[in-house]
Every structure is written in structure tokens, then in C-alpha cells.
Enzyme design. Structure first.
Site, PDB file in Angstrom:
ATOM      1  N   ASP A  60       8.731  90.471 111.141  1.00  0.00           N
ATOM      2  CA  ASP A  60       8.363  91.870 111.316  1.00  0.00           C
ATOM      3  C   ASP A  60       7.295  92.054 112.389  1.00  0.00           C
ATOM      4  OD1 ASP A  60      10.138  92.341 109.293  1.00  0.00           O
ATOM      5  OD2 ASP A  60       8.619  92.606 107.730  1.00  0.00           O
TER       6      ASP A  60
ATOM      7  N   ASP B 162     -12.930 100.152  98.685  1.00  0.00           N
ATOM      8  CA  ASP B 162     -12.824  99.178  99.770  1.00  0.00           C
ATOM      9  C   ASP B 162     -12.280  99.803 101.052  1.00  0.00           C
ATOM     10  OD1 ASP B 162     -13.857  97.167  98.299  1.00  0.00           O
ATOM     11  OD2 ASP B 162     -11.981  96.087  97.952  1.00  0.00           O
TER      12      ASP B 162
END
Length: 403
Positions: free
Chosen positions: A143, A273
Site C-alpha cells: 500500500d 493522544d
């Protein structure tokens, strides 16, 4: 009514109610009840071709092919050489490759490939612009090769044909064993294509004013129109992103604290995060690992996914493709944030900086192996093992259990 049900096989629906093989939903009715309707606005009418009918065609025969190969993978040397020989000797095409691929030591030592190597056109990323001379892109690898191909073309992207020679291969539907047949089919035209939307991203430095007027407007959830100082602001980066934009806390041990705006209105603050803004194509990448839903690439949408939010109720959301998102540091953020684009060009975001994200008008036309629906579900099953479980066995005995 008995006669009606007895002859139901003869009943035909009006033409407006028939459902053909389309991927877009049916055009919605604009009259509601006897007196209400949508206010007509001819300037806002859009005509978009249904994805199921999208087929590749050539106005002129393709002449220039870009071959992208996953580097530092010795197993791809032979497929790369075989493909280049086929394109140069049999198809008589001009083949472009990155200079560091041609300078590979294994290729340099192969005397049998020297004649082909001397005919290859080379380029260097960041130095040579090949965006106006490439007719077709062929990727060999995983990918990452498709993401790299997208990064080379910041405007219109040529059709991309991706062969699965990497580790995952969610975006690479073709098998290399039959590459001659598959390439010939693409050159003939009429191949199915899927238009993978990209994100248009701008990083603007020093334009987000942190004055009392702005802070009070933030409390009301509305961003004033004069929040941008065009003279002081500087656009430091403009990118087309295929998978996602990731804003995270970087090396800091503190939670990141960023504000998310939608069309100028404060939607929420993200404490955790970080946050992922992804395309439907990117929904099966980092966003899926963060708990988001997987969206078919033809759904016009942008996905917003928090990364480990410090909230039990912060769920991923999907917003319309036409909106503009903006991410800034919250005024009370204890530390800076970091942003990356498809895993590249990572940089620090400080107070006063902003990241503007919307859907680009330059998608990546990815050529399908079968069709745009089958390929996606096949990748879900083969690459991500979607909904794989041991099947329930049939009960061989009807006798009840005895305790």
C-alpha cells in the site's frame, strides 16, 4: 384486496420507483406533504456520475508509464525487470522510474538488464516535476507504493494500477502472475476505476490570533470571520493526502489538547493522544486501529477519529465531504502538537498555527481488478480477515441436555 395479492406478479412499479444498479442513493424527493418543498436553488445543483458506471478510457494511446517499486526489497527485482522489459520491448513505451531505484546495486551488476536500464527515464523526488508527462502509474509492492504515487502528484493524478507484492496489499488488487494480460486490458480501456478521494491540507503559521475577542468567541462556539491575519500568516505547507492527517502529542508525556473547528465553528476540544482526520480510503488504516468504522471509498465523507481520548463518550464521527475542518492548539494547551501526512513530512504545531483540511477535487483514480465493490470486500476478507470466526456446528442430536 384478495385479487390484488393473487395477481401481485403482474404489478409493475412506476419508473421513478425502480431501483437500478447504482452506488449513489436514489435522488431524494423534494416535496414533503401537500404544501412543503425544498427552496429551489439552481446554482447549487451538482451532477455527479454514479460510481458503478465509472470506466477508464483513453483519448489517445498512453505513451509514458511511471513504474514505482518498493525499495530495499530484493524479492521485487525480478518482477521489476520483467515488467520493464515488457513495457519497453513489447509495448514500446517510455518508462519512468525513480533514480534511486535504477541506481540499485543489484540492477547495476546485472549486465543482461543494462540495455533496458539505459532506456529508462529517471527522476528525483522533490527536484524533477513529472506530473504533466505521465499517462499511467504501475505500482509494485504494498500500500505504501500507492501512497507514494499520490504524493508525487499534487494536482491531477494519472490512473494507478497496483500489483500486490507487499506485506498487506489492501490497496493493491492485481496479482503479478498475470501482469501481461492485465496491462493489455488496461491499455484497451473500459476498465473499472474507483476514485479515491484525497484531503487538501494547508498548514498556516502564525495566523490564529489568541486575543480576548477570539477567546470569548470560542466560548460561544463561533469563530469570528476576522480571525485570520492574512498579512502576518504564512502558508508553510500545502499537500494532497490520500489516507490521513494525524495530529498527536509527539514526544511529550502530556495529553495533547487541540481544538477542532468545522466551517469556522468550534465543535470540540480533543484531549488525548491525538486525532486522525481520514478519507474513506484511510478509514481502513490508522483510523481502523483507533476504533473507527471502515467506509467504502466511494462514500463522500471525512472521518474524525480520536486517539486514546481521555473521555468515555468521545466516539469517531463522519462529516460531509464538503466541509472545512481546522485544527489548532487549545489556548490552555501545556505543550505543542505534531502533525504528519500519510506518515510523512512530520512537523511541530505551535500556538498560533492552524491546519485546514477539506476534500480535494483531485482524487486518485485506482484501477479495479474486478469492480469497485468486490475488490473492497475481497480486501477486507483477505487482508484484514474481516468477520472471520469459527463457524458454529450443527447439532447432531435433538435430545435435550441432562444435568
Amino acid at each position: 384486496s384478495c385479487d390484488l395479492f393473487a395477481n401481485k406478479e403482474q404489478i409493475t412499479l412506476p419508473i421513478c420507483c425502480r431501483r437500478g444498479h447504482f452506488l449513489h442513493g436514489p435522488y431524494p424527493a423534494t416535496h414533503f406533504g401537500p404544501k412543503a418543498c425544498v427552496l429551489p436553488n439552481p446554482t447549487s445543483v451538482m451532477h455527479i456520475q454514479d460510481p458503478a458506471s465509472q470506466r477508464l478510457t483513453w483519448s489517445k494511446p498512453p505513451l509514458n508509464v511511471l513504474v514505482i517499486r518498493k525499495i530495499r526489497d530484493e524479492t521485487l527485482l525480478e518482477p521489476f525487470k520483467e515488467l520493464c522489459r515488457f513495457l519497453v520491448e513489447e509495448k514500446h513505451l517510455m518508462v519512468y522510474v525513480e533514480k534511486k531505484v535504477v541506481d540499485d546495486g543489484s540492477l547495476m551488476r546485472d549486465d543482461s538488464f543494462s540495455a533496458i536500464r539505459n532506456q529508462l527515464c529517471t527522476f528525483r523526488e522533490g527536484f524533477d516535476d513529472i506530473s504533466d508527462c505521465i499517462d499511467l502509474i504501475i505500482c509494485l509492492g504494498g500500500d505504501g507504493t500507492l501512497l507514494y504515487a499520490s504524493s508525487l502528484f499534487q494536482g491531477s493524478v494519472p490512473p494507478v494500477m497496483a500489483f500486490h507484492l507487499g506485506s498487506l496489499g489492501f490497496l493493491t488488487p492485481f496479482k503479478f502472475e498475470s501482469f501481461r494480460t492485465e496491462v493489455d486490458k488496461v491499455f484497451e480501456g473500459n476498465a473499472a476505476i474507483i476514485l479515491r478521494s484525497r484531503l487538501k491540507v494547508k498548514v498556516v503559521k502564525g495566523t490564529f490570533q489568541k486575543n480576548e475577542q477570539l477567546l470569548s468567541a470560542q466560548e460561544n462556539g463561533i469563530l469570528p470571520h476576522n480571525h485570520i491575519n492574512n498579512e502576518a500568516g504564512k502558508i508553510t505547507l500545502q499537500l494532497q493526502v490520500l489516507n490521513e492527517v494525524v495530529v498527536d502529542r509527539g514526544p511529550s508525556s502530556y495529553l495533547s489538547n487541540v481544538d477542532l473547528y468545522l466551517d469556522g465553528r468550534l465543535i470540540t476540544s480533543v484531549q488525548g493522544d491525538g486525532v486522525i482526520v481520514s478519507t474513506p480510503t484511510g478509514s481502513t488504516a490508522y483510523a481502523a486501529a483507533a476504533g473507527a468504522s471502515m467506509i467504502h471509498p466511494n462514500v463522500p465523507a471525512i472521518m474524525v477519529t480520536p486517539i486514546c481520548p481521555h473521555s468515555l463518550s468521545f466516539r469517531p464521527i463522519v462529516v460531509p465531504a464538503g466541509v472545512e475542518l481546522m485544527i489548532t492548539l487549545s489556548p490552555d494547551a501545556r505543550n505543542t502538537a505534531w502533525v504528519s501526512f500519510d506518515g510523512r513530512k512530520r512537523q511541530e504545531i505551535q500556538h498560533g498555527d492552524s491546519i485546514k483540511i477539506t476534500t480535494s477535487c483531485f482524487p486518485v483514480p485506482s484501477i479495479c481488478c474486478h469492480d469497485l465493490v468486490y475488490d473492497w470486500f475481497d480486501s477486507l476478507a483477505q487482508c484484514l480477515h474481516w468477520n472471520v470466526r469459527k463457524k458454529q456446528t450443527t447439532c447432531e442430536s435433538e435430545e435435550p441436555f441432562h444435568f
